[in-house]
Each structure stands twice: as structure tokens, then as C-alpha cells.
Design an enzyme around this catalytic site. Structure first.
Site: not given
Length: 644
Positions: A506, A618
Site C-alpha cells: 500500500s 487490498h
């Protein structure tokens, strides 16, 4: 003793989410494990009481959102119902089979017992009519979108579309099973507490929903002015004179500290509890083994006193406060308290340390004695060579102190050289902590030294420290990370400076991309769920249009700034062999970010490979399907083995 391995995720148990049963002077908690054969997570409910420990649920499933009636006779929880959606189930302490209470079409969330224990409140989403819906056949229909918040990471399917809907609050009578809607409207309602003569709740009412990121607090249908703050949780004292509020100040956008305040329910006066410490309440710890977290930040222990969690300098600690905002620490250590509930003189805690995944403890407020209640991971710990991370502090390029951890390789021997892997957390407004981290232990077990730090932007430090990176990605934060490498090379002479690796996910993936475009000192890099181009990110991420405003502090009216902070701009400089790992259904950092970086690297004949994970979002590294989590670590470690 064996070194920690990738497959150990199937041997580590997560003990989490203690919930007090008041009249029984006991508590329930979850034990979660990863089922390798079924390739899924299983969470069972357990109880700790005066007679010992016992397991309450046994089905091969995940349970969540446990609640107990005030008299302790009834327990509610959420699990998959007959329609495969999350529904509410009831357990009676007198015995008998569990009972399914709800059968909502799209499932339920956020359940809460009524104060008298006869009913349960819960939340459901009511869909708005879509003019393109055609219920007469099963052909796929167009998706008609009218708002900007139209998708969300974690939703199923290849697009993550959110059906336009609004959240309402329903009430179900446990004995008659009659259901009524108690809070509803054109906006989302969130019930936070029941009072004797009303409710405390929030709504997200706004004239411009696309740019509304705060909520409005109501006490018995009267709006409470909170000066540009949002409320995330509320707990009311038994005499209903005061309420604890978990708030954040939108002036700092998503970099804001979470703050605990006391609301006088007669005068509506607010009293600060934790803002004066300049440290965030609650937790934003980055980890990969503590499952089924349902962190409670505060809990009343009397009408005047309460306990709460505060993040400070890489730890999550326990404090006590009172209605006069007088505060004192109760339990400060190198640990991560990620679950808490309290009543009277006992505080139940789930705690992880750098060498222990998690266990249940009880803290006696009369003696200040901490007692461990479970040993779910004892056998695992005693059978592995677990490396103890060393807490380090050093001065960055401008003398700002940076905190982090360093791990020697498992089986370390003097007079030998070892490669080093630098691991960068996401967020950026999260933090590494004094907690067990499987991925770090795997790297150490394979013979790598491991370095992980909290550069500027990380939580558990001052608001200024957290806010520092906004509008300046790739500058001070990058220098902090490079300073950590310089520090490690200076202090630990066994590190081979010609065998340095770097990885992160991320924001950590963004920083990995940034690093390989700005220095060639690393010989291998693995970027995960990363960002490479802020210009396209703005339009394709589920949070893109406001995240770039808040974090890069630029939009398409300042495309030069977006491009300046984009790692893709510096792709010509990349010489480090780069492995790109990305999930197909990542809508937070969409996979096109990886595709752009990969194609431009290969176009320039750089050393790069690309791995796409199907049916993953994610959160692959933390909550993804077990076999894909194993594959992710296998690809990462094989890359480092090859180039380091």
C-alpha cells in the site's frame, strides 16, 4: 526447535475480542485459526469464568459481533444464516441449540442488546430503486451510478460496486420475533447507545454527500455541536449522566488522532481526556496474525471512572480516567493491547508481544495485577526459534528521533555476513508496534536481518509527526527510511551492505516504488498493492479523489505536483530487480497501478516480474484466503533468495 516458516500461519491462533458478561463476572473471547484443508478462517466463541475456560461454539465457521444481555442469561452473535448472509443468532445460558433470529436479505451488522435484554437492535442497508433493474430475467443489467463513492475495496466481484442504499436501525423482540424500524431516513443512521428515554446515534446527513466525511451526533434527537468532528463510538455511564465519545478532528483529515472526550448528557459540555497527551486513542497497529479484532477503546468501570487504550511510541497501553478528566497509566509495556472490555474491578485484555501472537489476560484494578488466562499459542511458541525484535531509536537527517525494530537472523552466528530486508508499513497513518509479526519472523527464519521502522506519517506519536508527510510524499519519509538503513549499517557490522532488500504494501508499496526510482543501493525489491501514478489513482481508487486532495494535496488542477510525487515519473532510474505483487480485486490501490509500472519497466528492459492474485482485495496479506497468503510469502521470499 524449528525456525518460523510460511506454513506456520496454520499453527498460530488468534485470541481476540473479550466481551464481559457482567452478572457472571466472566468474559467471552474468540479463538481464530486458519483451516488449511478448507482454505478458510474459523472463529469459535470461548468463555473464561471462575471455573476455568470453555468453548461455546463448535461449527466450522466464523462468528463475530458478540453481545451479552446485562443479566448474563442471553448471548447474541453474528454468523452466516440460511441465506449465506450474516444473521443474528441467540444462545441461552440455560442451554439448548442456538436460534437464528434474523433473516435479512442482505444480512445485518452492528448488533446491540436493548438495556432490558428483551430486544436486539441491528443495522441493515435498504437499497434504493435502480431504474435499470430488470427483475423479470437473470440477464446482467447496467449499473446506474449517480455518486462518487460508488465502489469500495473488500466488496465481492471484479468491480466493487456499492448499490445505492442507506443504513437503517431495526429492533427485534427476542420472544415474539416482531421487527420494527426505529431509525431511518434518506441518510445513514448508526445507533451508538440506548438511553432510558431515547437514543444516541449519528447520521451522515449532508447537502453534498460526495464531499461529506463527517457525521452529526444526536442525543435524544437533539443535534450536538462538535465543531467539525466525527464520532465513532459512544459508551454511556450506568447513571446516564456522562458519555464517553471517540472522536477525530477533520481539520487533519485522515491523519487525525482519535481522541476520547466526555460528554455531559445534561449540559452537553465536552471535556477532553486524551487530546492533551498528543497521542492517539485506540490502535492503528499493522500486523498479520491477530484476527477477528473488535477493538473497544474505552469502558466504564463505575459511574465516575473508566479505562481506555492509548497508542504511544509503538505500543498500545491501558489507562484509567474519571469524569474530571484525571488520567493515570495502568499498564504500560512493550506490547500491543488489541482487545479490551471491563466491568467493576476487572479488565479483560487480549495482548500480543513481539514473541507471542496473542493471549487473553485479566487485569485486577484493586491489586494492579495482570494474570494470563489462556495458553492457546504456548505449544507453538515453545516449538519455534522465535527472534526477539530489538527496539531501536535513532536521529534522522534533521535530528528528528525515529523509532523502529531490528531483528537478527534466526541462528545468527558471529563473524558471518547477512543480507538485510527493510519492510515498510502501509497507511501511511498506521504503525509498526511491539507485536508479533509472522512475515518478519519468516524473513528472519530464512537468514535475513529485518529492519522495520515508523517514519514520519506513522501513528502512536505526536499529531505533528503524523501530519508531517501530507503534501510531501517521498521527501522526509524517504529520508527517514534511508536514515534507518544508515543506522543499521553503522551499528550492526554483520550486515552485508551489498545485499539489501526492500518491500512494503500500500503506502509501503508506493515507498518501495519510490525508493527504487531514487537509489540503487538495494539489490532486490518486492512492491505490494502499490501506487505508481497519482494522476490515474485519483480517478480509479475507491478513495482516490479525496485521498489525493488530503495526502498529496493536489488534484488535476495541479497535475505537475501529482506527477512529481508519482514513482512512475522516475522509472528510467530503476536498476533494482523488482517483483510486483497485486490483487485483482484491489479497489483501494487498483491493479492498473501495478500494470503501468510493470509495462514501463519492461519497455525499458528492466528486471521486473508481475504476479496477480485472483479473487483477492487490498487486504490479501492480512485477511486473504490462506492459500493465497502462503503464495504471496513464497513469491516474496523466493525473489529475495534469488537476488540477495
Amino acid at each position: 526447535m524449528k525456525h518460523v516458516s510460511i506454513d506456520d500461519i496454520f499453527h498460530i491462533k488468534s485470541v481476540s475480542a473479550p466481551k464481559v458478561i457482567k452478572e457472571e463476572n466472566s468474559a467471552t473471547y474468540y479463538v481464530t485459526h486458519l483451516d488449511e484443508k478448507e482454505n478458510k478462517y474459523v472463529t469459535h466463541l470461548h468463555e473464561a469464568n471462575a471455573y476455568g475456560l470453555k468453548q461455546l461454539t463448535f461449527d466450522n465457521e466464523r462468528v463475530s459481533q458478540v453481545a451479552h444481555s446485562n443479566d448474563g442469561n442471553l448471548t447474541l452473535f453474528v454468523a452466516k444464516g440460511d441465506n449465506d448472509k450474516p444473521q443474528i443468532f441467540l444462545l441461552r445460558r440455560t442451554g439448548g441449540e442456538r436460534e437464528q433470529l434474523t433473516n435479512e436479505t442482505d444480512g445485518v451488522s452492528n448488533l446491540m442488546f436493548s438495556n432490558d435484554g428483551t430486544s436486539v437492535f441491528y443495522h441493515v442497508n435498504v437499497k434504493e430503486e435502480n431504474k435499470d433493474d430488470d427483475k423479470t430475467n437473470d440477464k446482467k443489467q447496467p449499473v446506474h451510478i449517480t455518486n462518487m463513492k460508488y465502489k469500495s475495496d473488500g466488496l465481492p466481484g471484479p468491480f466493487g460496486y456499492k448499490e445505492e442504499s442507506h443504513q437503517v436501525v431495526k429492533k427485534l423482540d427476542i420472544e415474539s420475533r416482531e421487527v420494527e424500524t426505529v431509525l431511518s431516513g434518506s441518510e445513514d443512521y448508526t445507533l451508538l447507545s440506548e438511553l432510558t428515554d431515547g437514543f444516541i446515534y449519528t447520521t451522515n446527513e449532508s447537502d453534498d454527500a460526495d464531499f461529506n466525511f463527517t457525521n452529526t451526533l444526536y442525543v435524544k434527537e437533539k443535534a450536538v455541536a462538535l465543531q467539525n468532528k466525527s464520532v465513532y463510538d459512544v459508551e454511556v455511564s450506568e447513571d446516564e449522566k456522562h458519555a464517553l465519545l471517540l472522536t477525530s478532528d477533520f481539520n487533519y483529515k485522515n491523519a487525525a488522532h482519535l481522541t476520547i472526550e466526555i460528554l455531559d448528557l445534561e449540559t452537553f459540555k465536552l471535556i477532553d481526556v486524551t487530546g492533551k497527551f498528543d497521542r492517539p486513542a485506540g490502535s492503528a497497529v499493522v500486523q498479520d496474525v491477530q484476527q477477528s479484532e473488535e477493538t473497544k477503546v474505552f469502558s466504564w468501570i463505575s459511574n465516575r471512572e473508566f479505562v481506555f487504550l492509548l497508542s504511544e511510541d509503538g505500543a498500545v497501553n491501558l489507562y484509567k480516567g474519571n469524569v474530571d478528566a484525571e488520567v493515570q497509566p495502568l499498564l504500560q509495556s512493550e506490547h500491543n493491547i488489541f482487545g479490551m472490555d471491563a466491568y467493576d474491578d476487572k479488565v479483560y485484555l487480549t495482548i500480543s508481544t513481539p514473541i507471542s501472537p496473542s493471549e487473553l489476560y485479566v487485569f485486577d484494578l484493586n491489586t494492579n495485577q495482570l494474570t494470563q488466562l489462556t495458553e492457546e499459542n504456548r505449544e507453538y511458541i515453545e516449538s519455534r526459534k522465535i527472534v526477539t525484535p530489538e527496539s531501536i531509536r535513532f536521529d534522522s537527517f534533521d535530528d528528528e528521533e525515529i523509532h523502529g525494530w531490528f531483528m537478527k537472523p534466526a541462528g545468527f552466528k558471529e563473524n558471518e555476513k547477512y543480507p538485510l530486508v527493510v519492510n515498510i508499513h502501509g497507511g501511511p497513518h498506521a504503525f509498526y508496534a511491539h507485536t508479533f509479526f509472522h512475515e518478519m519472523q519468516v524473513l528472519a527464519g530464512l537468514g535475513y536481518a529485518v529492519l522495520f521502522t515508523n517514519p514520519r506519517g506513522s501513528h502512536s506519536y505526536s499529531q505533528k509527526f503524523v501530519d508531517h508527510v501530507r503534501g510531501d510524499y517521498g521527501n522526509t519519509d524517504y529520508k527517514d527510511i534511508m536514515a534507518s538503513v544508515d543506522y543499521a549499517l553503522e551499528v550492526y557490522d554483520f550486515i552485508d551492505e551489498d545485499k539489501l532488500g526492500v518491500t512494503g504494501g500500500s503506502y509501503g508499496g508506493f515507498m518501495t516504488n519510490w525508493i527504487v526510482g531514487h537509489t540503487n543501493r538495494f539489490k532486490a525489491a518486492v512492491t505490494q498493492r502499490s501506487i505508481s501514478n497519482w494522476i490515474s489513482f485519483r480517478g480509479v481508487s475507491d478513495i482516490g479523489y479525496y485521498f489525493t486532495d488530503w495526502q498529496i494535496q493536489a488534484g488535476l488542477n495541479d497535475i505537475e505536483k501529482l506527477w512529481h510525487h508519482s514513482p512512475l515519473k522516475y522509472v528510467d532510474n530503476v536498476e533494482t530487480p523488482l517483483l510486483i505483487l497485486h490483487s485483482e480485486y484491489d479497489f483501494r490501490c487498483p491493479i492498473e497501478q501495478a500494470e503501468q509500472f510493470y509495462i514501463e519497466l519492461k519497455y525499458r528492459k528492466k528486471t521486473a516480474e508481475f504476479v496477480r492474485f485472483p479473487d483477492a482485495d487490498h487486504n490479501l496479506s492480512r485477511t486473504g484466503t490462506p492459500h493465497l497468503r502462503v503464495k504471496r510469502l513464497e513469491y516474496m521470499t523466493e525473489w529475495f533468495n534469488k537476488y540477495l
